[in-house]
Enzyme design. Structure first.
Site, short mmCIF file in Angstrom:
data_model
loop_
_atom_site.label_atom_id
_atom_site.label_comp_id
_atom_site.label_asym_id
_atom_site.label_seq_id
_atom_site.Cartn_x
_atom_site.Cartn_y
_atom_site.Cartn_z
N GLU A 58 -5.44 3.38 -10.00
CA GLU A 58 -6.04 2.05 -9.76
C GLU A 58 -7.21 1.83 -10.72
O GLU A 58 -7.44 0.73 -11.20
CB GLU A 58 -6.56 1.94 -8.33
CG GLU A 58 -5.49 2.11 -7.27
CD GLU A 58 -6.08 1.93 -5.88
OE1 GLU A 58 -6.41 2.95 -5.24
OE2 GLU A 58 -6.25 0.76 -5.45
N TRP A 86 -9.18 5.52 0.44
CA TRP A 86 -9.76 6.14 -0.75
C TRP A 86 -8.94 5.73 -1.95
O TRP A 86 -7.84 5.17 -1.82
CB TRP A 86 -9.82 7.66 -0.61
CG TRP A 86 -8.54 8.30 -0.18
CD1 TRP A 86 -7.42 8.49 -0.93
CD2 TRP A 86 -8.25 8.84 1.12
NE1 TRP A 86 -6.45 9.11 -0.19
CE2 TRP A 86 -6.93 9.35 1.07
CE3 TRP A 86 -8.98 8.96 2.33
CZ2 TRP A 86 -6.31 9.95 2.18
CZ3 TRP A 86 -8.36 9.56 3.41
CH2 TRP A 86 -7.06 10.04 3.33
N ARG A 102 0.00 4.83 3.07
CA ARG A 102 0.02 4.53 4.50
C ARG A 102 0.31 5.70 5.43
O ARG A 102 0.32 5.53 6.64
CB ARG A 102 1.03 3.41 4.77
CG ARG A 102 0.52 2.07 4.34
CD ARG A 102 1.56 0.99 4.54
NE ARG A 102 2.47 0.86 3.41
CZ ARG A 102 3.61 0.18 3.44
NH1 ARG A 102 4.00 -0.38 4.56
NH2 ARG A 102 4.36 0.09 2.36
N CYS A 162 0.83 -1.21 0.00
CA CYS A 162 0.00 0.00 0.00
C CYS A 162 0.86 1.25 0.00
O CYS A 162 1.70 1.45 0.87
CB CYS A 162 -0.92 -0.02 1.22
SG CYS A 162 -1.89 1.49 1.40
N1 ARG Z 1 -6.92 -1.63 -6.57
C1 ARG Z 1 -8.20 -1.97 -6.02
C2 ARG Z 1 -9.31 -1.46 -6.93
O1 ARG Z 1 -9.03 -0.82 -7.90
C3 ARG Z 1 -8.37 -1.39 -4.62
C4 ARG Z 1 -7.27 -1.73 -3.63
C5 ARG Z 1 -7.27 -0.82 -2.43
N2 ARG Z 1 -7.07 0.55 -2.82
C6 ARG Z 1 -7.10 1.61 -2.01
N3 ARG Z 1 -6.91 2.78 -2.53
N4 ARG Z 1 -7.32 1.48 -0.71
O2 ARG Z 1 -10.48 -1.63 -6.70
#
Ligand code: ARG
Length: 403
Positions: free
Chosen positions: A276, A271, A86, A83
């Site tokens: 992602e 968030w 953090r 992550c």
């Molecule tokens: N990568 C994942 C997604 O696109 C989520 C993983 C957790 N991500 C976060 N920003 N807490 O759904």
């Protein structure tokens, strides 16, 4: 598919052997030491250690206090080597629901989690912790990898029950509507009687398993899932693609391990970082695979890789994601900001005398890696507890970078 009455050996069941009890005692003591030292409450430590040791001798398990569980969950986040976000580990809010055991109530609490975490778009990092595994009784589990997931339908095997508004079929996987990642889960919930609308963004229900109950399907009420329709600040056609994504990423299939106890049902969220969604969920060839559609609308020459049409489409897709969340007032970070924050976090951890475990291939963002500071160094790869760990043999198969 889903296990009914018979379960694989859970961590709790493995505890019955003497060696495991010794292991649990050691883990518990190590954890209590760390917890009470960091919380500056060492005066309470000896009595607490004695009480926990006695509980383990009597019952082969023990209970965390609220403060221990809160600290454990926060440090599990701090120790999550994959992550990048953090820096704010101390802000994690704990919803202690260890007494909630009926699947229906667990489903309702997950809905409550989503409402509190969404907070009208000002996302709050939140964890809801249900009962841990016990020597005589495994804790509950959620089969979905996240509380919010979009269904994936294979169109050629009967397909979705009806066709609503859909995106152009993904190119690499022409026969799939929705998120290909969730096809197996979608098949399972359909086998349990659920059916979706057949759109590219049908929200899957939760599948909750608890000892003594059949797998239970909990449909999420529409109003607990905040979604953001995507648009682009300069390309009006973008909105017509009908792409959307949800506000809250809430991982629900990882096990929170604290002081030797395993909380196998402990959904948690932070968030989103834009990449992602923009570089993975919507762009990967085995996810929504939208780069060809975006490139076509941008009028790019896609006949050769060397025009870098994929790269240019990726950037515009990521621009659209960041822009849309911002417009909607939904918390989201970008990979440049987050890279700086992460290095600040690493430095802070070092000052506190701790190593910050991190996996380079997960920390480096999937867009412009070398343009972010996190690219240009190596990290400590320690695997420490408390932490969020993957479930056992019936997990989700091979792991990939940055799901
Ligand atoms: N990568 C994942 C997604 O696109 C989520 C993983 C957790 N991500 C976060 N920003 N807490 O759904």
């Amino acid at each position: 598919m889903f296990r009914h009455a018979i379960r694989q050996k859970s961590p709790g069941e493995r505890l019955s052997s003497l060696a495991s009890i010794e292991e649990l005692s050691d883990e518990a003591e190590r954890f209590l030491h760390q917890c009470y030292t960091e919380l500056d409450r060492t005066a309470e430590l000896p009595a607490r250690c004695r009480a926990v040791a006695a509980a383990i001798r009597a019952d082969a398990t023990y209970d965390h206090t609220f403060a221990e569980l809160e600290y454990g969950a926060r440090v599990a986040w701090r120790n999550s080597s994959r992550c990048i976000g953090r820096l704010y580990w101390q802000s994690l809010r704990l919803r202690d629901r260890r007494a909630t055991d009926r699947p229906l109530r667990i489903g309702e609490e997950c809905v409550g989690h989503l409402r509190e975490a969404t907070n009208d778009g000002r996302i709050r990092p939140t964890i809801t912790v249900f009962a841990p595994d016990r020597p005589d009784r495994p804790g509950p589990r959620i089969r979905n990898e996240q509380l919010i997931r979009y269904a994936g339908y294979r169109v050629d095997d009967g397909g979705p029950p009806e066709h609503g508004k859909t995106l152009p079929a993904p190119r690499a996987l022409p026969s799939i509507v929705g998120d290909p990642r969730n096809i197996a889960l979608t098949d399972s919930v359909r086998a349990l009687g659920w059916y979706g609308h057949g759109t590219a963004f049908d929200i899957l229900p939760l599948v909750i398993e608890a000892e003594g109950y059949r797998p239970y399907v909990h449909v999420l009420p529409q109003d607990c899932v905040l979604e953001i329709p995507l648009s682009h600040p300069r390309h009006p056609w973008f909105a017509d693609l009908g792409i959307r994504w949800h506000a809250v990423p809430a991982i629900s299939d990882m096990c929170l391990e604290v002081g030797g106890l395993h909380y196998s049902c402990a959904p948690f969220n932070g968030w989103y970082m834009g990449t992602e969604i923009g570089s993975r969920n919507l762009a990967d060839a085995d996810r929504y695979d939208l780069l060809p559609a975006v490139a076509a609308n941008l009028g790019l020459d896609t006949t050769t890789d060397r025009t870098l049409w994929r790269d240019r489409a990726l950037v515009e897709l990521n621009v659209a994601v960041l822009h849309s969340y911002e417009q909607a007032g939904v918390t989201m970070t970008d990979h440049h900001t987050e890279a700086h924050r992460f290095l600040k976090h690493v430095a802070k951890e070092e000052r506190a005398g701790r190593v910050c475990p991190a996996e380079w291939s997960w920390i480096v963002p999937p867009l412009s890696g070398g343009a972010t500071a996190v690219f240009h160094r190596y990290y400590d790869e320690a695997d420490v507890r408390p932490n969020f760990v993957r479930h056992g043999p019936e997990g989700h198969g091979p792991e990939r970078h940055g799901p």
